[in-house]
Design a protein around this motif. Structure first.
Motif, PDB file in Angstrom:
ATOM      1  N   ASP A  59     -74.821 -25.424 -22.820  1.00 59.44           N
ATOM      2  CA  ASP A  59     -75.289 -25.758 -21.481  1.00 59.44           C
ATOM      3  C   ASP A  59     -76.428 -24.832 -21.056  1.00 59.44           C
ATOM      4  N   LEU A  68     -80.904 -35.685 -25.910  1.00 55.50           N
ATOM      5  CA  LEU A  68     -81.796 -35.523 -24.770  1.00 55.50           C
ATOM      6  C   LEU A  68     -83.252 -35.403 -25.194  1.00 55.50           C
ATOM      7  N   ALA A  69     -83.502 -34.840 -26.372  1.00 55.35           N
ATOM      8  CA  ALA A  69     -84.869 -34.655 -26.840  1.00 55.35           C
ATOM      9  C   ALA A  69     -85.412 -35.881 -27.549  1.00 55.35           C
ATOM     10  N   ARG A 121     -79.417 -26.025 -22.882  1.00 53.05           N
ATOM     11  CA  ARG A 121     -79.902 -27.270 -22.267  1.00 53.05           C
ATOM     12  C   ARG A 121     -80.764 -26.983 -21.042  1.00 53.05           C
ATOM     13  N   LYS A 122     -80.293 -26.081 -20.190  1.00 53.55           N
ATOM     14  CA  LYS A 122     -81.052 -25.736 -18.988  1.00 53.55           C
ATOM     15  C   LYS A 122     -82.392 -25.101 -19.350  1.00 53.55           C
ATOM     16  N   LYS A 152     -84.688 -27.835 -20.832  1.00 51.69           N
ATOM     17  CA  LYS A 152     -85.084 -28.760 -19.765  1.00 51.69           C
ATOM     18  C   LYS A 152     -86.151 -28.142 -18.888  1.00 51.69           C
ATOM     19  N   LEU A 159     -77.518 -32.065 -27.904  1.00 47.95           N
ATOM     20  CA  LEU A 159     -78.820 -31.863 -27.261  1.00 47.95           C
ATOM     21  C   LEU A 159     -79.919 -32.686 -27.904  1.00 47.95           C
ATOM     22  N   PHE A 188     -87.240 -32.438 -22.292  1.00 51.64           N
ATOM     23  CA  PHE A 188     -86.467 -33.660 -22.075  1.00 51.64           C
ATOM     24  C   PHE A 188     -87.138 -34.617 -21.088  1.00 51.64           C
ATOM     25  N   ASP A 189     -88.373 -34.313 -20.676  1.00 49.69           N
ATOM     26  CA  ASP A 189     -89.040 -35.121 -19.657  1.00 49.69           C
ATOM     27  C   ASP A 189     -89.293 -36.542 -20.163  1.00 49.69           C
ATOM     28  N   GLU A 219     -88.399 -26.183 -19.849  1.00 48.51           N
ATOM     29  CA  GLU A 219     -89.657 -26.207 -20.599  1.00 48.51           C
ATOM     30  C   GLU A 219     -90.242 -27.610 -20.680  1.00 48.51           C
ATOM     31  N   GLY A 220     -89.523 -28.612 -20.185  1.00 49.81           N
ATOM     32  CA  GLY A 220     -90.035 -29.981 -20.191  1.00 49.81           C
ATOM     33  C   GLY A 220     -89.781 -30.751 -21.465  1.00 49.81           C
TER      34      GLY A 220
END
Length: 454
Positions: free
Chosen positions: A161, A293-294, A164-165, A168, A290, A173-174, A170-171
């Motif tokens: 977690d 998400l990527a 993940r934060k 995220k 993870l 998962f945008d 760093e962008g």
């Protein structure tokens, strides 16, 4: 298990031992349907009393294990949830891992426990209260729980977690960084374990849906310490391969720990940096890592990944057929409309009777001619009346009228009208104009006996 006797005197088992040959060899024979099962009192009571000639049947040993474990006291146990299944309302299962060592145990519970455990997730640290139990049918040891409490987030989950934060932020998962999948890929790069079921699921379903696809397969370890570096290397290799249009990272289901390699930071960064679209198909629908998400698209299973990466050839044929039908209907409609338009033009009076087009103009011309004729007639009539009036006036004033009454006009040789005899000398030539013609005369002198005009 010595020291634990079997005390159920009402149970009997249909197996017996009979001597064969000289007693050194034994043969195990089933009782005939007509024979009675061997009574319990003929079996050894304690484990130390069993022999090769007089053993316990498996069912007896399993039941003795069950009875022995049944006397164990209830206890609280602490661990980390690595797998949980609470889909049914009557029973549920948890795989509990030791917080320090790689040791796991199975935990099961019934309705009350399921209701309590539904809110728990993989990676959480918990304490569970229950009793050990042996299922005699398979002689399987489990922990039957009746209470569960949260201790805190598990170390692995907490680490993931935090990662993940960080990623995220760093962008990585945008949504704007996601690459759309090609509609009709020609070559698919597949990353999976060798001889894995996930590989077969992807290839089989892709070939069923879109046979005209090639594969470039990279086999890697999908769990353990070798998993992250091999997956990173495979992603980079397929990303540099010009043949590959899209990449699938596939792995079947597993425990939270089995899938931990796909939450490695290097794997996530390699996935986010890949120039080609990546589909993650790791675990089952309830599993999460993870890399999901990527990745540019997350599939719940390898089979689902195959369905999302390629279109269905039958659906595409249906789309083509429907488009062809719509095009034909549109063309037929256009042709029909044009035909009706042409028929409408052809049936118009202007084409069937072209002269009708000139009728309005002809009427205009006829009216104009009539108006012109009438106008000219009026003009001529007016002019004629004017001429007649002038003619009458001219006639009245004309010298000819005087001549017609018998008078004559006498003119000298130079054309001057003679009105006085004194202006004429003897011998002058005179012209005398009468009603009908003229005469030439010579003057001989004035007339003395000329009548008096008065």
């Amino acid at each position: 298990m010595q020291g634990y006797g079997y005390e159920n005197q009402n149970t009997a088992y249909g197996y017996g031992m009979a001597p064969h040959g000289n007693g050194n060899e034994l043969a195990l024979q089933r009782q005939s349907p007509a024979g009675a099962p061997k009574p319990l009192d003929q079996l050894p009571r304690l484990a130390r009393d069993t022999t090769a000639e007089n053993p316990w049947p498996v069912s007896v040993l399993s039941q003795k294990y069950h009875d022995a474990v049944e006397r164990w006291p209830a206890s609280w146990v602490e661990g980390q949830i690595v797998e949980i299944n609470m889909r049914r309302s009557t029973s549920g299962f948890i795989t509990l891992r030791d917080n320090e060592q790689d040791i796991s145990m199975s935990v099961m519970g019934y309705s009350r426990f399921v209701a309590m455990a539904r809110e728990f997730r993989q990676g959480e640290r918990v304490v569970i209260h229950g009793k050990p139990n042996v299922w005699p049918k398979q002689t399987r040891l489990s922990f039957v729980a009746d209470d569960i409490r949260r201790v805190g987030a598990g170390d692995l989950k907490a680490q993931i977690d935090e990662l993940r934060k960080k990623l995220k932020g760093e962008g990585l998962f945008d949504a704007e960084n996601k690459i759309p999948l090609p509609e009709f890929p020609k070559c698919i790069g597949l990353i999976c374990a060798p001889q894995a079921r996930a590989e077969g699921d992807v290839i089989t379903n892709v070939n069923l849906r879109w046979p005209a696809v090639d594969f470039v397969i990279e086999h890697v370890h999908v769990q353990g310490a070798q998993c992250p570096p091999e997956v990173v290397q495979a992603i980079r290799k397929l990303d540099d391969d010009p043949r590959v249009d899209v990449i699938i990272v596939a792995r079947g289901g597993g425990s939270f720990e089995d899938l931990i390699g796909f939450s490695d930071e290097a794997v996530v960064r390699a996935t986010a940096a890949c120039r080609k679209p990546i589909v993650s198909a790791v675990g089952h629908e309830d599993d999460w890592t993870l890399i999901d998400l990527a990745a540019d698209l997350r599939a719940s299973t390898p089979t689902d990944a195959a369905k999302k990466v390629v279109p269905d050839v039958h659906e595409q044929w249906q789309l083509v057929t429907n488009a062809w039908q719509r095009m034909n209907l549109r063309m037929e409609s256009m042709v029909s409309n044009e035909q009706r338009l042409i028929e409408g033009y052809a049936n118009r009076p202007s084409l069937t009777h072209p002269h009708t087009m000139l009728d309005p103009y002809q009427r205009t011309v006829d009216d104009a001619v009539l108006r012109m004729r009438q106008g000219l007639i009026r003009i001529v009539d007016d002019a004629s009346m004017t001429v007649e009036k002038l003619h009458a006036s001219l006639t009245a004033l004309s010298p000819q009228a005087t001549l017609n009454r018998g008078y004559a006009v006498v003119q000298t040789a130079n054309g001057r009208v003679l009105d006085d005899p004194v202006d004429v000398r003897q011998g002058d030539q005179l012209t005398i104009t009468l009603r009908e013609g003229a005469l030439l005369a010579n003057a001989i002198g004035p007339a003395d006996n000329a009548p008096d005009t008065d």
